[in-house]
Design an enzyme around this catalytic site. Structure first.
Site, short mmCIF file in Angstrom:
data_model
loop_
_atom_site.label_atom_id
_atom_site.label_comp_id
_atom_site.label_asym_id
_atom_site.label_seq_id
_atom_site.Cartn_x
_atom_site.Cartn_y
_atom_site.Cartn_z
N GLN A 61 -11.20 -49.73 -36.81
CA GLN A 61 -11.74 -50.03 -38.14
C GLN A 61 -10.74 -49.73 -39.24
O GLN A 61 -10.34 -50.61 -39.99
CB GLN A 61 -13.04 -49.25 -38.36
CG GLN A 61 -13.85 -49.79 -39.52
CD GLN A 61 -15.33 -49.43 -39.40
OE1 GLN A 61 -15.79 -48.93 -38.38
NE2 GLN A 61 -16.08 -49.68 -40.45
N ASP A 62 -10.32 -48.47 -39.36
CA ASP A 62 -9.26 -48.15 -40.33
C ASP A 62 -8.49 -46.93 -39.84
O ASP A 62 -8.90 -46.27 -38.89
CB ASP A 62 -9.81 -47.99 -41.75
CG ASP A 62 -10.66 -46.75 -41.96
OD1 ASP A 62 -11.15 -46.19 -40.95
OD2 ASP A 62 -10.85 -46.33 -43.11
N PRO A 63 -7.34 -46.63 -40.45
CA PRO A 63 -6.51 -45.53 -39.95
C PRO A 63 -7.19 -44.17 -40.08
O PRO A 63 -8.12 -43.98 -40.87
CB PRO A 63 -5.26 -45.60 -40.85
CG PRO A 63 -5.26 -46.98 -41.43
CD PRO A 63 -6.71 -47.35 -41.57
N ASN A 129 -12.73 -45.45 -44.56
CA ASN A 129 -13.14 -46.77 -45.07
C ASN A 129 -12.94 -46.93 -46.58
O ASN A 129 -13.56 -47.81 -47.20
CB ASN A 129 -14.61 -47.08 -44.71
CG ASN A 129 -14.81 -47.17 -43.22
OD1 ASN A 129 -14.00 -47.78 -42.52
ND2 ASN A 129 -15.86 -46.55 -42.72
#
EC number: 3.2.2.27
Length: 217
Positions: A61-63, A129
């Site tokens: 999804q994101d880092p 996010n």
């Protein structure tokens, strides 16, 4: 990434000047605060795994949003940093599936053709996010779309509801989709553990005349 096949194909897929918009976005956010990963690692997934070599995609999804964790590869952290809970569970499932892996930096997967792609390529420190919906999703959707057009088989490994929504972008019958619950401690026991994604990916690759990934490397 400039002058790479990625750059050429994504430029064709994206609206005009999208790369300029991404650069403007990064100029702004890196100027204003602490952003992960370091700017020179933002496109690491595409740099480590050239388009021609992609055989598997693992979509995140994101880092990671803590210091020194994110390295531009989904789920991976440097060997010097303790493995976060989702990565611990990924390696636990790998151990049950194919055997123990003694290290948790996943760069060697990327070097073998496993594209470790996050849907968002940057995150503000401490704010999971925090960049969702701002610039990255059209870019990373375009990555999936150009991979969908590949003539050689690609296995898309989609963990959790967010990643599984992307399967609508994979329409080429040459490719395979392996999906399950997310490896996060919140959901790993709801279908991630026991799903054997690594051996399944290799079985598909071999069935299509492709070499398997050495997941333990």
């Amino acid at each position: 990434m400039e002058h790479s096949t990625w750059h050429r194909l994504l430029k064709e897929e994206l609206p005009n000047h999208y790369f300029s918009k991404i650069n403007q976005f990064m100029d702004k956010v890196y100027e204003e605060g602490t952003i992960y990963p370091p700017r020179d690692k933002v496109f690491n997934a595409l740099l480590e795994t050239p388009f021609e070599e992609v055989r598997v995609v693992i979509l995140g999804q994101d880092p990671y949003h803590g210091p020194n964790q994110a390295q531009g590869l989904s789920f991976s952290v440097p060997e010097t940093i303790p493995a976060p809970p989702s990565l611990v569970n990924i390696l636990k499932e790998l151990g049950e599936d194919l055997g123990p892996r003694s290290h948790h930096d996943l760069t060697t997967w990327a070097e073998q053709g496993v594209l470790l792609l996050n849907a968002c390529l940057t995150v503000p420190a401490g704010r999971a996010n925090g960049h969702a919906g701002q610039i990255w999703e059209p870019f990373t959707d375009a990555v999936i779309k150009v991979l969908n057009q590949k003539d050689t088989p690609v296995v898309f490994i989609l963990w959790g509801g967010y990643a599984r929504k992307k399967k609508s972008l994979v329409t080429n019958p040459k490719h395979a989709i392996i999906e399950s619950a997310h490896p996060s401690p919140l959901s790993a026991y709801r279908g991630f553990f026991g799903s054997k994604p690594f051996s399944k990916a290799n079985a598909y690759l071999v069935s299509q005349g492709q070499p398997p990934i050495d997941w333990l490397k």
